[in-house]
Scaffold this motif. Structure first.
Motif, PDB file in Angstrom:
ATOM      1  N   ASP A 100      43.988  50.754  51.107  1.00  0.00           N
ATOM      2  CA  ASP A 100      42.855  50.408  50.248  1.00  0.00           C
ATOM      3  C   ASP A 100      42.023  49.341  50.936  1.00  0.00           C
ATOM      4  N   ASP A 101      40.744  49.252  50.518  1.00  0.00           N
ATOM      5  CA  ASP A 101      39.959  48.082  50.902  1.00  0.00           C
ATOM      6  C   ASP A 101      39.880  47.165  49.693  1.00  0.00           C
ATOM      7  N   LEU A 102      39.841  45.865  49.947  1.00  0.00           N
ATOM      8  CA  LEU A 102      40.062  44.855  48.919  1.00  0.00           C
ATOM      9  C   LEU A 102      39.065  43.712  49.048  1.00  0.00           C
ATOM     10  N   ILE A 103      38.893  42.978  47.955  1.00  0.00           N
ATOM     11  CA  ILE A 103      38.292  41.649  48.027  1.00  0.00           C
ATOM     12  C   ILE A 103      39.357  40.667  47.562  1.00  0.00           C
ATOM     13  N   VAL A 104      39.560  39.612  48.354  1.00  0.00           N
ATOM     14  CA  VAL A 104      40.534  38.569  48.019  1.00  0.00           C
ATOM     15  C   VAL A 104      39.776  37.279  47.754  1.00  0.00           C
ATOM     16  N   TYR A 105      39.983  36.721  46.562  1.00  0.00           N
ATOM     17  CA  TYR A 105      39.385  35.442  46.182  1.00  0.00           C
ATOM     18  C   TYR A 105      40.438  34.347  46.287  1.00  0.00           C
ATOM     19  N   ARG A 106      40.067  33.219  46.890  1.00  0.00           N
ATOM     20  CA  ARG A 106      40.962  32.066  46.858  1.00  0.00           C
ATOM     21  C   ARG A 106      40.485  31.132  45.746  1.00  0.00           C
ATOM     22  N   LEU A 107      41.345  30.918  44.781  1.00  0.00           N
ATOM     23  CA  LEU A 107      41.015  30.095  43.623  1.00  0.00           C
ATOM     24  C   LEU A 107      41.623  28.709  43.773  1.00  0.00           C
ATOM     25  N   ASP A 108      41.362  27.823  42.821  1.00  0.00           N
ATOM     26  CA  ASP A 108      41.960  26.490  42.852  1.00  0.00           C
ATOM     27  C   ASP A 108      43.479  26.593  42.824  1.00  0.00           C
ATOM     28  N   GLU A 109      44.135  25.577  43.320  1.00  0.00           N
ATOM     29  CA  GLU A 109      45.596  25.581  43.318  1.00  0.00           C
ATOM     30  C   GLU A 109      46.135  25.750  41.903  1.00  0.00           C
ATOM     31  N   ALA A 110      47.103  26.665  41.756  1.00  0.00           N
ATOM     32  CA  ALA A 110      47.713  26.882  40.446  1.00  0.00           C
ATOM     33  C   ALA A 110      48.479  25.637  40.013  1.00  0.00           C
ATOM     34  N   GLU A 111      49.116  24.998  41.008  1.00  0.00           N
ATOM     35  CA  GLU A 111      49.826  23.729  40.790  1.00  0.00           C
ATOM     36  C   GLU A 111      49.959  23.076  42.156  1.00  0.00           C
ATOM     37  N   ALA A 112      50.349  21.852  42.186  1.00  0.00           N
ATOM     38  CA  ALA A 112      50.428  21.122  43.450  1.00  0.00           C
ATOM     39  C   ALA A 112      51.265  21.886  44.477  1.00  0.00           C
ATOM     40  N   GLY A 113      50.673  22.118  45.651  1.00  0.00           N
ATOM     41  CA  GLY A 113      51.393  22.781  46.729  1.00  0.00           C
ATOM     42  C   GLY A 113      51.502  24.287  46.585  1.00  0.00           C
ATOM     43  N   SER A 114      50.843  24.860  45.577  1.00  0.00           N
ATOM     44  CA  SER A 114      50.934  26.305  45.345  1.00  0.00           C
ATOM     45  C   SER A 114      49.545  26.927  45.427  1.00  0.00           C
ATOM     46  N   ALA A 115      49.299  27.713  46.457  1.00  0.00           N
ATOM     47  CA  ALA A 115      47.994  28.362  46.609  1.00  0.00           C
ATOM     48  C   ALA A 115      47.845  29.480  45.579  1.00  0.00           C
ATOM     49  N   HIS A 116      46.595  29.832  45.292  1.00  0.00           N
ATOM     50  CA  HIS A 116      46.295  30.756  44.206  1.00  0.00           C
ATOM     51  C   HIS A 116      45.221  31.744  44.679  1.00  0.00           C
ATOM     52  N   TYR A 117      45.561  33.021  44.699  1.00  0.00           N
ATOM     53  CA  TYR A 117      44.629  34.056  45.150  1.00  0.00           C
ATOM     54  C   TYR A 117      44.539  35.164  44.109  1.00  0.00           C
ATOM     55  N   MET A 118      43.383  35.815  44.063  1.00  0.00           N
ATOM     56  CA  MET A 118      43.248  37.038  43.285  1.00  0.00           C
ATOM     57  C   MET A 118      42.822  38.158  44.218  1.00  0.00           C
ATOM     58  N   VAL A 119      43.628  39.211  44.255  1.00  0.00           N
ATOM     59  CA  VAL A 119      43.356  40.392  45.059  1.00  0.00           C
ATOM     60  C   VAL A 119      42.758  41.448  44.136  1.00  0.00           C
ATOM     61  N   VAL A 120      41.599  41.983  44.489  1.00  0.00           N
ATOM     62  CA  VAL A 120      40.962  43.006  43.658  1.00  0.00           C
ATOM     63  C   VAL A 120      40.980  44.335  44.409  1.00  0.00           C
ATOM     64  N   ALA A 121      41.705  45.288  43.837  1.00  0.00           N
ATOM     65  CA  ALA A 121      41.883  46.610  44.438  1.00  0.00           C
ATOM     66  C   ALA A 121      41.013  47.630  43.716  1.00  0.00           C
ATOM     67  N   ASN A 122      40.752  48.746  44.384  1.00  0.00           N
ATOM     68  CA  ASN A 122      40.065  49.851  43.731  1.00  0.00           C
ATOM     69  C   ASN A 122      40.933  50.428  42.621  1.00  0.00           C
ATOM     70  N   ALA A 123      40.286  50.902  41.562  1.00  0.00           N
ATOM     71  CA  ALA A 123      41.016  51.410  40.401  1.00  0.00           C
ATOM     72  C   ALA A 123      42.000  52.508  40.785  1.00  0.00           C
ATOM     73  N   SER A 124      41.586  53.403  41.685  1.00  0.00           N
ATOM     74  CA  SER A 124      42.425  54.548  42.050  1.00  0.00           C
ATOM     75  C   SER A 124      43.651  54.136  42.852  1.00  0.00           C
ATOM     76  N   ASN A 125      43.610  52.932  43.444  1.00  0.00           N
ATOM     77  CA  ASN A 125      44.707  52.490  44.304  1.00  0.00           C
ATOM     78  C   ASN A 125      45.440  51.263  43.782  1.00  0.00           C
ATOM     79  N   ALA A 126      45.103  50.810  42.586  1.00  0.00           N
ATOM     80  CA  ALA A 126      45.645  49.537  42.100  1.00  0.00           C
ATOM     81  C   ALA A 126      47.169  49.534  42.077  1.00  0.00           C
ATOM     82  N   GLN A 127      47.783  50.618  41.618  1.00  0.00           N
ATOM     83  CA  GLN A 127      49.243  50.663  41.554  1.00  0.00           C
ATOM     84  C   GLN A 127      49.847  50.714  42.951  1.00  0.00           C
ATOM     85  N   VAL A 128      49.223  51.456  43.840  1.00  0.00           N
ATOM     86  CA  VAL A 128      49.694  51.549  45.228  1.00  0.00           C
ATOM     87  C   VAL A 128      49.658  50.171  45.889  1.00  0.00           C
TER      88      VAL A 128
END
Length: 377
Positions: A100-128
């Motif tokens: 799949d091709d994706l967009i990855v967002y880096r968000l604020d730290e979820a908690e100290a020392g823990s990075a936080h990302y959101m990966v957005v997949a195409n609907a047809s491939n989200a489960q894969v």
């Protein structure tokens, strides 16, 4: 309840109240169009359009080793993405084929020392994608969470989109760069406001809780009344992305192709730290594409009026030299256009004698460089 019953977004009843023609897309009941596809397309090119993209697949990745994990699981250098920024990338199999091709967002730290990302997949491939990330997380101190039900996604796209959204938010839209996202409020509801899109125009994608989707949609509709904003379906989304030369999974991208085959080798970052899934196969693919590319993705513009469709053969000198991956009438160019993979010898813009076999008739087409359309900055 049947397992094949389509899923509905939080905006389903609203779409139906607007008279949308609905269609099944990747297991979701989605608006195909509300009226004229051409009018919706032109609204996005000249004014603004509003899309429901809640079928996209959001996957949250958090933990102390989130950056290292995503560098291992994906082909891009995700560790170098700054907080508040986004990156276009891909997830590949060990043999280099594109999952799949994706967009990855880096968000604020979820908690100290823990990075936080959101990966957005195409609907047809989200489960894969979810399954692949979950499997590849073994040995990393990370959490991979399916957040597909946690978000509705609304996009406002077009040259007037910033003005429309500005009236509903205190967020610094002028300071928000392309492929960046920031938390804020829009129409009084919490949102991740991202300057991303799939139309070739300036625009924004707003991630909100599903229970806030109707309120946000209605507020954007009201804010856009004065500039001609209209609701838009998947049909014009396809012609917009085609004019902009943007690939669609299942058409220009597949497991049979590597990013290098698709002309998108730039997303593969061999220089990043550590190993990543598909590295060796992709090194071989990079070498092949540099010296002897099997086929090249090009644009085709019709000399006549007949529209090519995915799977139609591209021909020259009485033989098949490629295959159409996407084709449609172009409202902006006023002629049918297509993307196609063709033999390297016929890939240069202006190559003479190229046509598309449309039901036995060889229709002449001009080979052009992608994209067909690029907005004026």
């Amino acid at each position: 309840m049947s397992s094949t019953a389509p899923r509905h977004t939080a905006l389903d009843a609203l779409h139906r109240s607007l008279g949308a023609t609905m269609t099944d897309f990747a297991g979701w009941d989605m608006p195909l169009r509300y009226g004229s596809e051409r009018d919706e397309h032109q609204a996005v090119r000249t004014r603004a359009g509003l899309f429901d993209l809640s079928h996209m697949g959001e996957i949250t990745v958090t933990g102390p080793q989130a950056a290292a994990f995503l560098n291992h699981a994906l082909v891009g250098n995700i560790a170098s993405v700054g907080v508040g920024r986004a990156r276009y990338t891909m997830i590949c199999r060990a043999d280099g084929g594109i999952l799949d091709d994706l967009i990855v967002y880096r968000l604020d730290e979820a908690e100290a020392g823990s990075a936080h990302y959101m990966v957005v997949a195409n609907a047809s491939n989200a489960q894969v994608v979810l399954d692949a990330l979950t499997e590849r997380a073994a040995g990393f101190d990370v959490q991979v969470r399916d957040d597909r039900d946690a978000y509705a996604l609304i996009a406002v796209q077009g040259p007037q989109s910033a003005g429309v959204l500005k009236s509903l938010t205190d967020a610094d839209l002028d300071g928000l760069k392309y492929y960046a996202g920031l938390p804020g409020t829009a129409a009084g509801v919490p949102a991740l406001i991202a300057r991303t899109g799939y139309t070739g125009e300036d625009g924004f994608e707003l991630f909100v809780k599903p229970e806030h989707a109707v309120r946000l949609w209605q507020a954007l509709t009201e804010a856009g009344e004065g500039v001609g904003l209209v609701p838009c379906g998947l049909s014009c989304r396809d012609t917009l992305r085609l004019e902009a030369g943007m690939p669609l999974y299942g058409h220009e991208l597949s497991t049979a192709l590597t990013p290098f085959d698709a002309g998108l080798g730039r997303v593969v970052k061999f220089e990043k730290e550590g190993d990543f899934v598909g590295r060796e196969a992709l090194r071989e693919a990079a070498a092949r594409s540099e010296h002897n590319p099997p086929r090249v993705l090009v644009g085709l513009v019709a000399e006549g009026r007949r529209v090519p469709r995915a799977g139609y053969p591209v021909v020259a000198d009485g033989r098949v030299i490629g295959e159409v991956t996407s084709g449609a009438p172009s409202p902006t160019l006023g002629r049918p256009i297509a993307m196609a993979y063709v033999d390297g010898a016929h890939a240069a813009p202006g190559t003479p004698g190229v046509g598309v076999d449309i039901r036995g008739s060889h229709e002449p087409y001009e080979v052009v460089a992608l994209p067909f359309y690029k907005r004026q900055k």
